[in-house]
Design an enzyme around this catalytic site. Structure first.
Site, short mmCIF file in Angstrom:
data_model
loop_
_atom_site.label_atom_id
_atom_site.label_comp_id
_atom_site.label_asym_id
_atom_site.label_seq_id
_atom_site.Cartn_x
_atom_site.Cartn_y
_atom_site.Cartn_z
N GLU A 126 0.83 -1.21 0.00
CA GLU A 126 0.00 0.00 0.00
C GLU A 126 0.86 1.26 0.00
O GLU A 126 2.04 1.23 0.36
CB GLU A 126 -0.95 0.00 1.20
CG GLU A 126 -0.27 -0.06 2.54
CD GLU A 126 -1.25 -0.32 3.69
OE1 GLU A 126 -2.38 -0.77 3.44
OE2 GLU A 126 -0.87 -0.08 4.85
N ARG A 284 -2.19 -8.17 12.86
CA ARG A 284 -1.96 -7.17 13.91
C ARG A 284 -1.11 -7.73 15.04
O ARG A 284 -1.17 -8.91 15.35
CB ARG A 284 -3.30 -6.69 14.48
CG ARG A 284 -4.27 -6.14 13.46
CD ARG A 284 -5.60 -5.77 14.09
NE ARG A 284 -6.58 -5.36 13.09
CZ ARG A 284 -7.37 -6.22 12.45
NH1 ARG A 284 -7.31 -7.51 12.73
NH2 ARG A 284 -8.23 -5.79 11.55
#
Length: 412
Positions: A126, A284
């Site tokens: 990204e 995460r």
């Protein structure tokens, strides 16, 4: 060109009500109703099934518009009736989780074994472009900087363990990647009791020796303020001890950072444009109440180190643009997406020659007109989002005030 109604995501880290740029753009663009007490985090623009856009003229999903004619033969052959990218606006009030995104092999594996948490099988590199001042943690710092923090921040060194730090220093010159992986693995497996024991010591040092915290070369007041700020949002969190291992950057409007798959990062504050491969997969490890997958992350990170500047993406003039405005290209080293930023002052026009693939255009500032080469005309103002077909030349004109548009696209 087709005007879109897009999806707004409400996550706890988003800015509240009209403080959220994502919400304000959606409100201005298609009448999204903003609740003054709700945090609005993201505006999604694309065809991802977790938040698809719809064509305003027909009410149908954008995916139904995707054909070889509208996205180009090459893109359609490879990606079918889904855009290869997901385009977003993020409004960040509270730090996002320290996270990484899978590469393609890991994405397939995670989706197969845990589809509840990993909803697709794609990778997710990204890029973020700052719309306002934007603070972030991105990638592992150079080893020299990590060593300095371990030497100068006693609570960090003692939390990880003196023996683990000695082993790190003794092996890092022979195999930097393996030494960092071993040390980070040791850090990530500390229990909650140890985190609660050393967090007050770390925060107290940041407060009492703010100007020298971590050393003046790489630490100092800005870094001590960051530690205090993060602890106020997520007290007694393992992420606090991960933070010194990561680059801390502050981007100004127009600056951009590219994040590869399996590089750790966390967004801290600000408004950004973000584009990524079409995936919603997140692994995460800290600063989150959500599912943490520490074993997967620790075992799959790249452990590549680099300074913050090397991760910035420098824009260049776009070769297919012409006119009196200015168009810059942010071009990461992947095929799924690139981003254009176009600025046009009142009375100016800027032409974008046909892109050999699909694009989505978002207006962030100003008002004006979009013209196609076959007589197509559309108004633009903040929050307006358009899908632009492949090989469709555009002219952007500003009327009473300067126009700023961002355009995500894919060319193969």
């Amino acid at each position: 060109m087709y005007r879109l109604k897009c999806d707004v995501k409400s996550y706890g880290w988003g800015k509240v009500g009209h403080e959220s740029l994502a919400a304000k753009l959606a409100e201005a663009g298609y009448g999204f109703e903003v609740d003054p007490n709700t945090p609005y985090a993201e505006l999604w623009m694309g065809s991802h099934p977790s938040g698809p856009s719809f064509v305003m003229q027909t009410g149908k999903p954008l995916s139904e518009l995707l054909t070889p004619e509208t996205v180009g033969e090459k893109v359609y052959k490879k990606y079918g009736k889904q855009l290869p990218f997901l385009f977003k606006v993020l409004s960040i009030n509270k730090v996002l989780s320290i996270q990484a995104h899978p590469d393609k092999p890991l994405g397939k594996q995670l989706h197969k074994t845990n589809p509840k948490e990993y909803k697709d099988d794609n990778h997710k590199p990204e890029m973020a472009v700052a719309l306002t001042e934007f603070d972030a943690l991105c990638g592992f710092r150079p080893v020299k900087q990590i060593e300095q923090f371990l030497d100068s921040i006693a609570p960090l060194r003692e939390f990880v363990g003196e023996e683990a730090v000695r082993q790190f220093k003794g092996t890092v010159k022979q195999d930097e990647r393996k030494a960092l992986e071993t040390l980070f693995n040791e850090l990530m497996h500390k229990d909650e009791k140890r985190i609660q024991e050393f967090t007050p010591q770390l925060v107290q040092l940041a407060k009492s020796d703010a100007n020298n915290f971590g050393g003046t070369e790489y630490g100092g007041k800005a870094f001590s303020d960051l530690i205090i700020h993060l602890n106020s949002q997520f007290p007694d969190d393992i992420g606090l001890f991960v933070t010194p291992f990561l680059n801390y950057v502050r981007l100004h409007p127009g600056e951009a950072v590219f994040l590869r798959a399996l590089d750790p990062h966390a967004y801290v504050s600000g408004n950004i444009i973000e584009c990524m491969a079409a995936s919603d997969n997140v692994i995460r490890l800290g600063f989150t109440p959500k599912f943490k997958d520490i074993e997967t992350l620790v075992n799959n990170l790249t452990y590549q180190t680099a300074d913050a500047k090397s991760q910035l993406t420098q824009p260049v003039p776009f070769a297919k643009a012409c006119g009196s405005g200015k168009t810059l290209l942010y071009d990461p080293p992947i095929e799924e997406f690139s981003i254009l930023q176009t600025k046009v002052s009142p009375g100016q026009k800027q032409c974008i020659r046909g892109i050999n693939g699909p694009s989505i255009l978002l207006v962030t500032e100003g008002s004006g007109i979009l013209n196609g080469d076959k007589g197509d005309v559309a108004s633009i103002s903040p929050g307006f989002v358009y899908f632009i077909s492949a090989n469709f030349p555009l002219t952007i004109s500003a009327t009473s005030e300067p126009v700023v548009v961002y355009q995500a696209f894919c060319e193969i």
